[in-house]
Scaffold this motif. Structure first.
Motif, PDB file in Angstrom:
ATOM      1  N   ASN A 153      14.678   2.563  -5.054  1.00 28.22           N
ATOM      2  CA  ASN A 153      15.950   2.784  -5.737  1.00 28.22           C
ATOM      3  C   ASN A 153      17.021   3.125  -4.693  1.00 28.22           C
ATOM      4  O   ASN A 153      16.799   4.005  -3.845  1.00 28.22           O
ATOM      5  N   PRO A 154      18.164   2.430  -4.708  1.00 29.57           N
ATOM      6  CA  PRO A 154      19.158   2.619  -3.646  1.00 29.57           C
ATOM      7  C   PRO A 154      19.622   4.067  -3.475  1.00 29.57           C
ATOM      8  O   PRO A 154      19.773   4.549  -2.338  1.00 29.57           O
ATOM      9  N   TYR A 155      19.841   4.768  -4.580  1.00 28.25           N
ATOM     10  CA  TYR A 155      20.303   6.155  -4.449  1.00 28.25           C
ATOM     11  C   TYR A 155      19.197   7.023  -3.834  1.00 28.25           C
ATOM     12  O   TYR A 155      19.435   7.776  -2.885  1.00 28.25           O
ATOM     13  N   ASP A 156      17.981   6.899  -4.374  1.00 27.57           N
ATOM     14  CA  ASP A 156      16.866   7.694  -3.853  1.00 27.57           C
ATOM     15  C   ASP A 156      16.594   7.353  -2.387  1.00 27.57           C
ATOM     16  O   ASP A 156      16.247   8.222  -1.585  1.00 27.57           O
ATOM     17  N   HIS A 157      16.763   6.062  -2.054  1.00 28.45           N
ATOM     18  CA  HIS A 157      16.573   5.620  -0.669  1.00 28.45           C
ATOM     19  C   HIS A 157      17.588   6.310   0.246  1.00 28.45           C
ATOM     20  O   HIS A 157      17.243   6.828   1.311  1.00 28.45           O
ATOM     21  N   ALA A 158      18.845   6.336  -0.210  1.00 26.17           N
ATOM     22  CA  ALA A 158      19.895   6.974   0.597  1.00 26.17           C
ATOM     23  C   ALA A 158      19.619   8.464   0.773  1.00 26.17           C
ATOM     24  O   ALA A 158      19.799   9.017   1.870  1.00 26.17           O
ATOM     25  N   VAL A 159      19.163   9.125  -0.297  1.00 22.01           N
ATOM     26  CA  VAL A 159      18.854  10.557  -0.209  1.00 22.01           C
ATOM     27  C   VAL A 159      17.702  10.788   0.773  1.00 22.01           C
ATOM     28  O   VAL A 159      17.757  11.700   1.609  1.00 22.01           O
ATOM     29  N   ALA A 160      16.681   9.922   0.700  1.00 22.70           N
ATOM     30  CA  ALA A 160      15.542  10.054   1.624  1.00 22.70           C
ATOM     31  C   ALA A 160      16.005   9.880   3.074  1.00 22.70           C
ATOM     32  O   ALA A 160      15.591  10.635   3.963  1.00 22.70           O
TER      33      ALA A 160
ATOM     34  N   VAL B 272       0.838  -1.205   0.000  1.00 21.76           N
ATOM     35  CA  VAL B 272       0.000   0.000   0.000  1.00 21.76           C
ATOM     36  C   VAL B 272       0.874   1.256   0.000  1.00 21.76           C
ATOM     37  O   VAL B 272       1.761   1.395   0.850  1.00 21.76           O
ATOM     38  N   SER B 273       0.620   2.154  -0.923  1.00 23.98           N
ATOM     39  CA  SER B 273       1.230   3.491  -0.952  1.00 23.98           C
ATOM     40  C   SER B 273       2.676   3.533  -0.443  1.00 23.98           C
ATOM     41  O   SER B 273       2.934   3.981   0.668  1.00 23.98           O
ATOM     42  N   PRO B 274       3.631   3.092  -1.260  1.00 19.46           N
ATOM     43  CA  PRO B 274       5.028   3.116  -0.818  1.00 19.46           C
ATOM     44  C   PRO B 274       5.464   4.512  -0.363  1.00 19.46           C
ATOM     45  O   PRO B 274       5.051   5.514  -0.941  1.00 19.46           O
ATOM     46  N   ILE B 275       6.282   4.544   0.679  1.00 21.03           N
ATOM     47  CA  ILE B 275       6.738   5.827   1.228  1.00 21.03           C
ATOM     48  C   ILE B 275       8.208   6.061   0.913  1.00 21.03           C
ATOM     49  O   ILE B 275       8.579   7.089   0.361  1.00 21.03           O
ATOM     50  N   VAL B 276       9.045   5.099   1.259  1.00 23.94           N
ATOM     51  CA  VAL B 276      10.492   5.254   1.073  1.00 23.94           C
ATOM     52  C   VAL B 276      10.868   4.681  -0.295  1.00 23.94           C
ATOM     53  O   VAL B 276      10.474   3.565  -0.631  1.00 23.94           O
ATOM     54  N   PRO B 277      11.637   5.439  -1.101  1.00 23.24           N
ATOM     55  CA  PRO B 277      11.991   4.963  -2.442  1.00 23.24           C
ATOM     56  C   PRO B 277      12.762   3.638  -2.401  1.00 23.24           C
ATOM     57  O   PRO B 277      13.572   3.425  -1.498  1.00 23.24           O
TER      58      PRO B 277
END
Ligand SMILES: N[C@@H](CCC(=O)N[C@@H](CS)C(=O)NCC(=O)O)C(=O)O
Length: 112
Positions: free
Chosen positions: A71-78, A64-69
């Motif tokens: 993609n490893p780079y986007d995840h790290a930025v988040a 349901v409605s993903p919050i944290v990206p």
């Protein structure tokens, strides 16, 4: 803000207010290291630290409605911005508002 993650996933939960001036036994037992809110209690296990809770909620209710990206780079930025913004801006601001108004704070308990 951890509550927003649960709401985003349409998870039903019990919302328990916490008086930070006189912390409850439940909070002290649930987060014995930091003794801070938010705390999530889910399936009799406790989770603390805002962004860890958000990531946990995202993992458990992943369909349901993903919050944290993912993609490893986007995840790290988040993660970078969550840590920088929440710990350096959000909580200090909330502490000063609470100090000014003498307000209570909260923790959450999932009902699933
Ligand atoms: N790093 C923690 C910060 C949590 C935090 O600072 N919570 C405050 C409420 S705004 C608190 O419980 N303060 C009580 C205290 O410092 O004793 C997180 O990300 O959850």
């Amino acid at each position: 803000m951890a509550r927003t993650a649960l709401n985003n996933k349409s998870v039903e939960y019990e919302f328990i207010e916490e008086r930070l001036e006189s912390k409850s036994q439940l909070l002290l037992q649930s987060n014995p290291i930091y003794k801070k809110i938010p705390v999530l209690i889910h399936r009799d296990k406790t989770h603390s630290e805002f962004f860890i809770i958000v990531q946990y909620v995202d993992d458990v209710w992943s369909s349901v409605s993903p919050i944290v990206p993912s993609n490893p780079y986007d995840h790290a930025v988040a993660c970078f911005w969550a840590a920088a913004y929440i710990d350096e801006k959000w909580y200090p601001t909330m502490r000063s508002i609470r100090g000014a108004k003498g307000k209570d704070d909260v923790r959450y308990q999932s009902e699933e």
